[in-house]
Design an enzyme around this catalytic site. Structure first.
Site, PDB file in Angstrom:
ATOM      1  N   GLY A   7     -67.853  70.039 -42.397  1.00 26.47           N
ATOM      2  CA  GLY A   7     -69.134  70.058 -41.456  1.00 26.47           C
ATOM      3  C   GLY A   7     -69.097  71.242 -40.661  1.00 26.47           C
ATOM      4  O   GLY A   7     -68.332  71.486 -39.757  1.00 26.47           O
ATOM      5  N   GLY A   9     -72.151  72.152 -38.693  1.00 26.86           N
ATOM      6  CA  GLY A   9     -73.628  72.019 -38.351  1.00 26.86           C
ATOM      7  C   GLY A   9     -73.112  72.651 -36.839  1.00 26.86           C
ATOM      8  O   GLY A   9     -72.273  73.738 -36.758  1.00 26.86           O
ATOM      9  N   ASP A  30     -69.760  72.502 -46.410  1.00 29.09           N
ATOM     10  CA  ASP A  30     -71.061  71.722 -45.712  1.00 29.09           C
ATOM     11  C   ASP A  30     -71.865  71.338 -47.006  1.00 29.09           C
ATOM     12  O   ASP A  30     -71.670  72.010 -47.941  1.00 29.09           O
ATOM     13  CB  ASP A  30     -71.443  72.588 -44.483  1.00 29.09           C
ATOM     14  N   ARG A  31     -72.355  70.425 -46.552  1.00 29.29           N
ATOM     15  CA  ARG A  31     -73.239  70.095 -47.649  1.00 29.29           C
ATOM     16  C   ARG A  31     -74.440  71.141 -48.036  1.00 29.29           C
ATOM     17  O   ARG A  31     -75.052  71.251 -49.066  1.00 29.29           O
ATOM     18  CB  ARG A  31     -73.944  68.636 -47.530  1.00 29.29           C
ATOM     19  N   SER A 112     -64.964  67.909 -26.623  1.00 27.75           N
ATOM     20  CA  SER A 112     -65.966  68.056 -25.825  1.00 27.75           C
ATOM     21  C   SER A 112     -66.435  69.607 -25.528  1.00 27.75           C
ATOM     22  O   SER A 112     -65.474  70.332 -25.543  1.00 27.75           O
ATOM     23  CB  SER A 112     -65.793  67.552 -24.360  1.00 27.75           C
ATOM     24  N   LYS A 174     -62.199  60.213 -25.395  1.00 26.94           N
ATOM     25  CA  LYS A 174     -63.423  60.888 -25.349  1.00 26.94           C
ATOM     26  C   LYS A 174     -64.343  59.976 -24.950  1.00 26.94           C
ATOM     27  O   LYS A 174     -65.701  60.262 -24.417  1.00 26.94           O
ATOM     28  CB  LYS A 174     -63.491  61.553 -26.707  1.00 26.94           C
ATOM     29  N   GLU A 181     -69.862  60.734 -18.342  1.00 25.93           N
ATOM     30  CA  GLU A 181     -70.997  61.754 -18.598  1.00 25.93           C
ATOM     31  C   GLU A 181     -72.236  61.062 -18.510  1.00 25.93           C
ATOM     32  O   GLU A 181     -73.288  61.730 -17.619  1.00 25.93           O
ATOM     33  CB  GLU A 181     -70.847  62.261 -19.946  1.00 25.93           C
TER      34      GLU A 181
HETATM   35  O1  LIG Z   1     -68.612  66.333 -24.365  1.00 27.28           O
HETATM   36  C1  LIG Z   1     -69.533  66.413 -24.983  1.00 27.28           C
HETATM   37  O2  LIG Z   1     -69.696  67.520 -25.811  1.00 27.28           O
HETATM   38  C2  LIG Z   1     -70.900  65.419 -25.162  1.00 27.28           C
HETATM   39  O3  LIG Z   1     -70.158  64.438 -24.647  1.00 27.28           O
HETATM   40  C3  LIG Z   1     -71.032  65.099 -26.621  1.00 27.28           C
HETATM   41  O4  LIG Z   1     -69.857  65.006 -27.584  1.00 27.28           O
HETATM   42  C4  LIG Z   1     -71.998  63.936 -26.770  1.00 27.28           C
HETATM   43  O5  LIG Z   1     -71.326  63.040 -27.535  1.00 27.28           O
HETATM   44  C5  LIG Z   1     -73.270  64.366 -27.416  1.00 27.28           C
HETATM   45  O6  LIG Z   1     -73.696  65.441 -26.946  1.00 27.28           O
HETATM   46  C6  LIG Z   1     -74.347  63.229 -27.274  1.00 27.28           C
HETATM   47  O7  LIG Z   1     -73.942  62.190 -26.932  1.00 27.28           O
HETATM   48  P1  LIG Z   1     -74.935  60.778 -26.437  1.00 27.28           P
HETATM   49  O8  LIG Z   1     -75.880  60.670 -27.544  1.00 27.28           O
HETATM   50  O9  LIG Z   1     -74.017  59.731 -26.538  1.00 27.28           O
HETATM   51  O10 LIG Z   1     -75.522  61.380 -25.121  1.00 27.28           O
END
Ligand SMILES: O=C(O)[C@H](O)[C@@H](O)[C@H](O)[C@H](O)COP(=O)(O)O
Length: 310
Positions: A7, A9, A30-31, A112, A174, A181
């Site tokens: 992966g 991306g 990656d695909r 994160s 997480k 968040e």
């Molecule tokens: O810590 C991070 O880098 C973010 O939390 C990330 O992992 C997050 O999951 C996506 O950016 C969107 O998440 P949502 O679609 O749930 O808002």
């Protein structure tokens, strides 16, 4: 050491680069042919020396499950699979148990940092056995943010990385992080809206920017709001539509299961659902009821578009 990374991306591609900069060898699959170092999982496994560490960085759910299952048929006892995606923590035990039948280890890693991780490092919340985590530790050390000696954070060396517990603990940590968040973003958003709603405040982006130093509410998210307002001061170029990828829902599910009151996080989750409605059926019902019991005014729906008979 060597790392297999599946992966490549937005997240995986940058992680490959950060791990390489730390001096490790990364074999990426990656695909998309333009992103890959090797063109199959078989080739990836074949390019690594045992004991192998293979990091899966693909979307949660079926793509992760299918990848873990495929690796179960390719790897051998002593190897370790890391799921670094945003998987639901309950998936981890399923994956770990499956791999354990072949003697393959499993570590879940909540990651994160988003697209800034290449530059700033990735905060890592890890679950698994001590033995399996130790096998991946050099990669965690390459990915995590450097300890900021100037920082006044009481976390010290504990900032940016935690081995939170057994399998599942990383993704659980997480998940809670993401719930927080949601609520923090919602609070900043609501404050922004009120500032912008009154004539008294003449410089909304200026107020938000001023909060980034010295205040109780300074944070990286606030810095990012300042940045967004610098790019688009009235946020005129985007609509108020916010998706969610599941973490907020799982946090609220867990809050219900453990009877933990979570008014702020649940409200911020529901606000996202509201953001995706053009016209709220709930509020239509409320308006209709006010009209029924009190004769209060309702607003007529826009005339439906008349179909063009041509
Ligand atoms: O810590 C991070 O880098 C973010 O939390 C990330 O992992 C997050 O999951 C996506 O950016 C969107 O998440 P949502 O679609 O749930 O808002």
């Amino acid at each position: 050491m060597q790392l297999g990374l599946i992966g490549l991306g937005k997240m995986g591609g940058n992680m490959r680069e950060r791990v390489r900069r730390a001096g490790h060898e990364v074999v990426g699959y990656d695909r998309s042919p333009e992103l890959q170092d090797v063109d199959s999982l078989e080739a990836l496994v074949g390019a690594l020396q045992a004991p192998r560490v293979v990091w899966v960085m693909v979307p949660a759910g079926d793509p992760t499950r299918e990848t873990v299952e495929a690796l179960g048929n390719l790897l051998e006892a002593g190897d370790v699979v890391v799921d670094g995606g945003n998987s639901k923590f309950t998936d981890d035990k399923v994956h770990a148990d499956l791999l354990a039948t072949k003697g393959i280890g499993y570590v879940d890693a909540g990651v994160s940092g988003g697209v800034w991780g290449l530059q700033n490092g990735y905060a890592l919340m890890v679950g698994g056995s001590k033995e399996d985590v130790a096998k991946v530790q050099p990669i965690f050390d390459a990915l995590k943010p450097p300890v900021d000696k100037e920082s006044d954070s009481p976390a010290g060396e504990g900032a940016g990385f935690v081995h939170a517990g057994p399998v599942g603990a990383g993704h659980f940590a997480k998940m809670v992080h993401n719930g927080i968040e949601y609520a923090m973003m919602q609070a900043y958003g609501e404050g922004y809206e009120l500032l912008a709603a009154v004539d008294l405040i003449e410089d909304v982006p200026g107020v938000v920017a001023s909060w980034t130093q010295g205040t109780v509410i300074r944070s990286w998210l606030l810095d990012l709001l300042v940045r967004a307002l610098q790019e688009d001061p009235g946020l005129d170029d985007i609509t108020g539509w916010a998706a969610d990828s599941g973490e907020g829902r799982w946090t609220v599910e867990q809050a219900i299961e453990h009877a933990v009151p979570m008014p702020a996080i649940s409200a911020s989750l529901f606000a996202r659902f509201s953001s995706r409605q053009d016209d709220s059926p709930t509020m239509k019902a409320v308006a209709a009821l006010r009209n029924q019991f009190g004769g209060h005014a309702v607003q007529a729906a826009k005339a439906r578009e008349v179909e063009d008979p041509a």
